[in-house]
Design a protein around this motif. Structure first.
Motif, PDB file in Angstrom:
ATOM      1  N   ARG A   1      65.415  47.645  19.717  1.00 25.69           N
ATOM      2  CA  ARG A   1      64.179  47.000  19.265  1.00 25.69           C
ATOM      3  C   ARG A   1      64.029  47.083  17.763  1.00 25.69           C
ATOM      4  N   ARG A   2      63.083  46.282  17.306  1.00 23.83           N
ATOM      5  CA  ARG A   2      62.685  46.386  15.913  1.00 23.83           C
ATOM      6  C   ARG A   2      61.289  46.999  15.862  1.00 23.83           C
ATOM      7  N   LEU A   3      60.831  47.300  14.687  1.00 28.27           N
ATOM      8  CA  LEU A   3      59.587  48.059  14.551  1.00 28.27           C
ATOM      9  C   LEU A   3      58.368  47.368  15.131  1.00 28.27           C
ATOM     10  N   ASN A   4      58.360  46.055  15.234  1.00 26.39           N
ATOM     11  CA  ASN A   4      57.194  45.372  15.797  1.00 26.39           C
ATOM     12  C   ASN A   4      57.187  45.405  17.331  1.00 26.39           C
ATOM     13  N   ASP A   5      58.117  46.122  17.919  1.00 30.67           N
ATOM     14  CA  ASP A   5      58.255  46.327  19.365  1.00 30.67           C
ATOM     15  C   ASP A   5      58.859  45.161  20.128  1.00 30.67           C
ATOM     16  N   ASP A   6      59.362  44.120  19.467  1.00 37.83           N
ATOM     17  CA  ASP A   6      60.221  43.149  20.158  1.00 37.83           C
ATOM     18  C   ASP A   6      61.482  43.905  20.543  1.00 37.83           C
ATOM     19  N   TYR A   7      62.039  43.607  21.709  1.00 36.55           N
ATOM     20  CA  TYR A   7      63.251  44.321  22.100  1.00 36.55           C
ATOM     21  C   TYR A   7      64.145  43.479  22.998  1.00 36.55           C
ATOM     22  N   VAL A   8      65.419  43.858  22.967  1.00 34.98           N
ATOM     23  CA  VAL A   8      66.421  43.383  23.910  1.00 34.98           C
ATOM     24  C   VAL A   8      66.721  44.581  24.791  1.00 34.98           C
ATOM     25  N   GLU A   9      66.741  44.358  26.093  1.00 34.44           N
ATOM     26  CA  GLU A   9      66.870  45.456  27.053  1.00 34.44           C
ATOM     27  C   GLU A   9      68.142  45.287  27.876  1.00 34.44           C
ATOM     28  N   PHE A  10      68.868  46.385  28.029  1.00 33.76           N
ATOM     29  CA  PHE A  10      70.029  46.439  28.908  1.00 33.76           C
ATOM     30  C   PHE A  10      69.702  47.434  30.015  1.00 33.76           C
ATOM     31  N   VAL A  11      69.936  47.060  31.274  1.00 31.26           N
ATOM     32  CA  VAL A  11      69.572  47.900  32.414  1.00 31.26           C
ATOM     33  C   VAL A  11      70.849  48.356  33.112  1.00 31.26           C
ATOM     34  N   HIS A  12      70.908  49.668  33.427  1.00 33.95           N
ATOM     35  CA  HIS A  12      72.102  50.242  34.053  1.00 33.95           C
ATOM     36  C   HIS A  12      71.722  51.065  35.280  1.00 33.95           C
ATOM     37  N   SER A  13      72.352  50.757  36.408  1.00 29.26           N
ATOM     38  CA  SER A  13      72.077  51.495  37.642  1.00 29.26           C
ATOM     39  C   SER A  13      72.912  52.766  37.762  1.00 29.26           C
ATOM     40  N   ASP A  14      73.973  52.889  36.990  1.00 23.29           N
ATOM     41  CA  ASP A  14      74.764  54.123  36.956  1.00 23.29           C
ATOM     42  C   ASP A  14      74.325  54.905  35.727  1.00 23.29           C
ATOM     43  N   VAL A  15      73.482  55.908  35.933  1.00 22.44           N
ATOM     44  CA  VAL A  15      72.903  56.636  34.810  1.00 22.44           C
ATOM     45  C   VAL A  15      73.815  57.736  34.290  1.00 22.44           C
ATOM     46  N   GLY A  16      74.773  58.185  35.094  1.00 27.81           N
ATOM     47  CA  GLY A  16      75.632  59.307  34.737  1.00 27.81           C
ATOM     48  C   GLY A  16      76.296  59.213  33.384  1.00 27.81           C
ATOM     49  N   PRO A  17      76.899  58.087  33.033  1.00 31.53           N
ATOM     50  CA  PRO A  17      77.587  58.020  31.746  1.00 31.53           C
ATOM     51  C   PRO A  17      76.685  58.200  30.528  1.00 31.53           C
ATOM     52  N   PHE A  18      75.390  58.051  30.697  1.00 32.52           N
ATOM     53  CA  PHE A  18      74.441  58.153  29.584  1.00 32.52           C
ATOM     54  C   PHE A  18      73.878  59.562  29.430  1.00 32.52           C
ATOM     55  N   LEU A  19      74.256  60.460  30.343  1.00 29.13           N
ATOM     56  CA  LEU A  19      73.666  61.808  30.357  1.00 29.13           C
ATOM     57  C   LEU A  19      74.730  62.871  30.171  1.00 29.13           C
ATOM     58  N   PRO A  20      74.352  64.031  29.622  1.00 29.57           N
ATOM     59  CA  PRO A  20      75.301  65.126  29.486  1.00 29.57           C
ATOM     60  C   PRO A  20      75.800  65.601  30.855  1.00 29.57           C
ATOM     61  N   GLU A  21      76.994  66.153  30.865  1.00 29.81           N
ATOM     62  CA  GLU A  21      77.538  66.715  32.104  1.00 29.81           C
ATOM     63  C   GLU A  21      76.617  67.819  32.623  1.00 29.81           C
ATOM     64  N   GLY A  22      76.482  67.884  33.923  1.00 31.03           N
ATOM     65  CA  GLY A  22      75.750  68.978  34.544  1.00 31.03           C
ATOM     66  C   GLY A  22      74.245  68.858  34.539  1.00 31.03           C
ATOM     67  N   VAL A  23      73.700  67.706  34.173  1.00 24.87           N
ATOM     68  CA  VAL A  23      72.229  67.581  34.218  1.00 24.87           C
ATOM     69  C   VAL A  23      71.830  66.819  35.466  1.00 24.87           C
TER      70      VAL A  23
END
Length: 160
Positions: A138-160
């Protein structure tokens, strides 16, 4: 917010030694995609944080206006169906290089991000329970482009 143009990271990034390699990896990986004929968009967030609010839950990166406009134009013509996530961490920060891909149009968007997993524990739990992670560019005025992912594991640290 002040930015350090010498290394592409804002002054408030706690672990600057970890951010610069992410940017260098992004540049090299994007170059490899371009060599194969892909259109690439490399983003340079001024800030990155894991959020959980009534408006957004996921990873939120703030972009300069010109980069946001380029992303918005590319996203309007592409369908991003694949993603690669490269991860690194140090004592206090978790770094990501997210490559959002549209194989049909051979378009790739490179989104570097970082967050402190210690201060994001409840937010991470919310994402795990939902089984979905949203990446907000997003930019500061809160316009945004959104990407949605159903596999959350790759975005999180191991073991959480």
């Amino acid at each position: 917010m002040s930015e350090n143009p010498a290394n592409g990271a804002p002054d408030n990034v706690q672990a600057a030694s970890g951010w610069q390699p992410v940017i260098e990896d992004m540049e090299a990986t994007a170059e490899a995609y371009r060599d194969r004929g892909w259109t690439t968009v490399e983003l340079h967030p001024g800030d990155s944080v894991f959020v959980d609010s009534e408006f957004r839950t996921g990873i939120d990166v703030v972009l300069p206006g010109s980069e946001y406009e380029e992303l918005e134009a590319v996203a309007a013509d592409a369908e991003f169906t694949d993603v690669d996530v490269f991860r690194a961490e140090d004592a206090s920060m978790f770094y990501l290089l997210v490559v959002e891909k549209d194989p049909d149009s051979e378009t790739a968007v490179f989104v570097p991000a970082y967050y402190n997993p210690g201060s994001a524990e409840e937010k991470i739990q919310t994402v795990q329970e939902a089984g979905e992670l949203r990446l907000f560019c997003r930019r500061l005025n809160d316009d945004y482009v959104e990407f949605v992912h159903s596999d959350v594991g790759p975005f999180l640290p191991e073991g959480v």
